[in-house]
Design an enzyme around this catalytic site. Structure first.
Site, PDB file in Angstrom:
ATOM      1  N   LYS A   1      -8.198  -1.060   6.610  1.00 31.01           N
ATOM      2  CA  LYS A   1      -8.469  -1.859   5.337  1.00 31.01           C
ATOM      3  C   LYS A   1      -7.524  -3.040   5.136  1.00 31.01           C
ATOM      4  CE  LYS A   1      -8.556   2.124   3.322  1.00 31.01           C
ATOM      5  NZ  LYS A   1      -8.685   3.514   2.630  1.00 31.01           N
TER       6      LYS A   1
ATOM      7  N   ARG B   1     -13.593  13.409   4.276  1.00 28.49           N
ATOM      8  CA  ARG B   1     -12.141  13.999   4.229  1.00 28.49           C
ATOM      9  C   ARG B   1     -11.732  14.695   3.151  1.00 28.49           C
ATOM     10  NH1 ARG B   1      -8.837   9.367   5.444  1.00 28.49           N
ATOM     11  NH2 ARG B   1      -6.974  11.030   5.437  1.00 28.49           N
TER      12      ARG B   1
ATOM     13  N   HIS C   1       0.861  -1.337  -0.043  1.00 26.59           N
ATOM     14  CA  HIS C   1       0.058   0.051   0.036  1.00 26.59           C
ATOM     15  C   HIS C   1       1.020   1.209  -0.008  1.00 26.59           C
ATOM     16  CE1 HIS C   1      -3.913   1.978   0.549  1.00 26.59           C
ATOM     17  NE2 HIS C   1      -3.310   2.715   1.052  1.00 26.59           N
TER      18      HIS C   1
ATOM     19  N   SER D   1      -7.566   5.078   8.234  1.00 27.14           N
ATOM     20  CA  SER D   1      -7.885   4.779   7.273  1.00 27.14           C
ATOM     21  C   SER D   1      -7.297   3.609   6.351  1.00 27.14           C
ATOM     22  CB  SER D   1      -7.876   5.980   6.267  1.00 27.14           C
ATOM     23  OG  SER D   1      -8.291   5.911   4.784  1.00 27.14           O
TER      24      SER D   1
ATOM     25  N   ASP E   1     -14.962   3.509   6.664  1.00 25.21           N
ATOM     26  CA  ASP E   1     -13.828   4.308   6.184  1.00 25.21           C
ATOM     27  C   ASP E   1     -14.348   4.987   4.655  1.00 25.21           C
ATOM     28  OD1 ASP E   1     -10.948   5.301   5.844  1.00 25.21           O
ATOM     29  OD2 ASP E   1     -11.098   3.896   4.027  1.00 25.21           O
TER      30      ASP E   1
HETATM   31  N1  URA Z   1      -4.844   5.980   1.578  1.00 25.01           N
HETATM   32  C1  URA Z   1      -5.808   5.586   2.407  1.00 25.01           C
HETATM   33  O1  URA Z   1      -6.595   4.732   2.128  1.00 25.01           O
HETATM   34  N2  URA Z   1      -6.457   6.671   3.115  1.00 25.01           N
HETATM   35  C2  URA Z   1      -5.748   7.840   3.725  1.00 25.01           C
HETATM   36  O2  URA Z   1      -6.352   8.591   4.420  1.00 25.01           O
HETATM   37  C3  URA Z   1      -4.694   8.356   2.710  1.00 25.01           C
HETATM   38  C4  URA Z   1      -4.148   7.478   1.784  1.00 25.01           C
END
Ligand code: URA
Length: 439
Positions: free
Chosen positions: A190, A171, A85, A186, A164
């Site tokens: 996940k 956001r 990620h 966030s 989220d």
């Molecule tokens: N990626 C995400 O999934 N959430 C964030 O807040 C920033 C980057």
């Protein structure tokens, strides 16, 4: 028993007091159930963005978001499966290269990706530019794809951390993206819901990222790692450069095309180097390679054509025509505006944030939640920092899509984002720090 009061909780957080884990969980649960309206949720997000949150609050928020949906725990389904990620950048197509490249070395990869946020691009938006590609997979389809071809990139389904998804949307429009606790909760909600065997976090740093300096990037890295406390997923992180866009292409379809160029052994050096470094860590974490055999395997997979073949099989497994990317059939706009050097010298800076914002205005990203993207639009940075240029050389191209555009204005805006100096700038450092697990 004291009644749950969102108003009191908001007041306390605004004053900078720490909230109890139960209060955070209660707020998120009620928001998910529709009992707390968006305006109160946005107020809490702003209070956290301004006042910060301690590790316990961040952990509580992460767990509350995770608990709002399903938990897939894919590590239990395979011997080893990796996830990766990025915290978000401009021109960041590493996931698209890494998944098939690692799978071509016999190590499974499964990722859930999201849409672009703020000025940063999203892997899901890039995948949506491939005709026929299906990113919206059920858990069973996700597993099947890994079984069949060894890698998958899908979107976070409705079931994964649904709270989220709603917070992310709030956001994006309330100026509360750049907050370490909010980014942590966030991302990690996940990642923990997916539950891979290992996870590589690419923490971007620079003016095209949410962390502008090393100190903030380190704090985010530590926060992300801490939020995974107690999980089965082995986590490693790298702080990497986002002071200029990654690669040549910034957009959607053009980035997919570039990702496949890298798999074919031709793409830009920065994308190749960064992906290779992260892919090597995954191979090492799988327990089947050490650092040098991992790099050898990756190089062999690419030079032999296996990585590209794997990329095509992956596309086909998710519904796309495998030849669509390699034959130039992607919807990349051919209507271009060229930007030329106004003097000779060396490219000394490319403003990543400015390029990200320009890309949004071209239709590559969203200004509002329901904006429809123009996947063919984009920017090509033909010359990168350090390159020598002559007066009049083409240094960048804007691929104009379906939006009406003033070509002169675009040209001068893009030119203002690229600096040309008389001396070569110091070499770019791509990877600042690596946070490894004990081997
Ligand atoms: N990626 C995400 O999934 N959430 C964030 O807040 C920033 C980057």
């Amino acid at each position: 028993m004291v009644a749950f009061s969102p108003y009191e909780i908001l007041n306390r957080k605004r004053r900078g007091e720490a909230l109890e884990a139960g209060e955070i969980a209660g707020f998120i649960d009620r928001f998910t159930a529709g009992e707390i309206p968006d305006y109160q949720m946005s107020a809490l997000l702003m209070a956290i963005a301004i006042q910060g949150a301690n590790s316990e609050e961040t952990l509580a928020l992460t767990r509350a978001l995770l608990a709002s949906g399903e938990s897939w725990q894919i590590a239990g389904l395979f011997d080893f499966i990796a996830d990766k990620h990025s915290t978000g950048g401009v021109g960041d197509k590493v996931s698209l290269v890494l998944a098939p490249w690692v799978a071509a070395c016999g190590v499974k990869v499964g990722m859930l990706s999201g849409r672009g946020l703020g000025h940063t691009g999203g892997t899901l938006d890039k995948l949506d530019s491939i005709p026929g590609f299906r990113a919206r997979l059920t858990k069973a389809e996700f597993e099947q794809c890994v079984e069949d071809v060894g890698c998958v990139i899908a979107t976070s389904t409705e079931g994964i951390a649904p709270a989220d998804r709603r917070l992310y949307a709030l956001r994006d429009v309330t100026g509360t993206v750049e907050s370490i606790p909010l980014i942590t909760a966030s991302i990690m909600s996940k990642k923990l819901a997916l539950g891979a065997s290992a996870l590589i976090l690419d923490v971007k740093m620079g003016n095209g990222a949410f962390c502008r300096d090393l100190e903030t990037a380190r704090a985010l890295t530590r926060s992300l790692i801490e939020a995974a406390a107690g999980s089965e997923t082995r986590i490693e992180a790298m702080i990497t450069d986002m002071s200029e866009p990654l690669g040549v292409a910034c957009g959607n379809a053009n980035e997919v095309s570039e990702a496949f160029e890298v798999l074919a052994g031709r793409g830009p050096a920065d994308v190749t180097e960064l992906t290779r470094a992260q892919a090597a860590r995954i191979l090492v974490l799988s327990g089947r390679f050490d650092e040098s055999s991992a790099l050898r395997e990756l190089d062999e997979a690419r030079s032999s054509g296996r990585a590209l073949e794997q990329g095509k099989r992956w596309l086909a497994a998710q519904g796309a025509d495998p030849e669509s990317v390699v034959e130039g059939k992607l919807p990349v706009s051919r209507d271009t505006v060229e930007i030329r050097a106004d003097r000779g010298g060396f490219i000394s800076k490319i403003d990543a944030y400015g390029v990200g914002m320009l890309a949004i205005d071209l239709g590559c990203g969203r200004r509002k939640q329901d904006d429809v993207l123009d996947h063919g639009a984009g920017i090509m940075l033909d010359r990168k920092t350090g390159d020598q240029v002559r007066d009049g050389d083409v240094i960048a191209r804007i691929q104009i899509g379906k939006r009406a555009a003033d070509r002169d204005e675009l040209r001068s805006r893009m030119a203002s984002l690229i600096a040309i100096g008389s001396q070569p700038p110091p070499p770019r450092r791509l990877i600042y720090e690596t946070f490894k697990q004990d081997e």
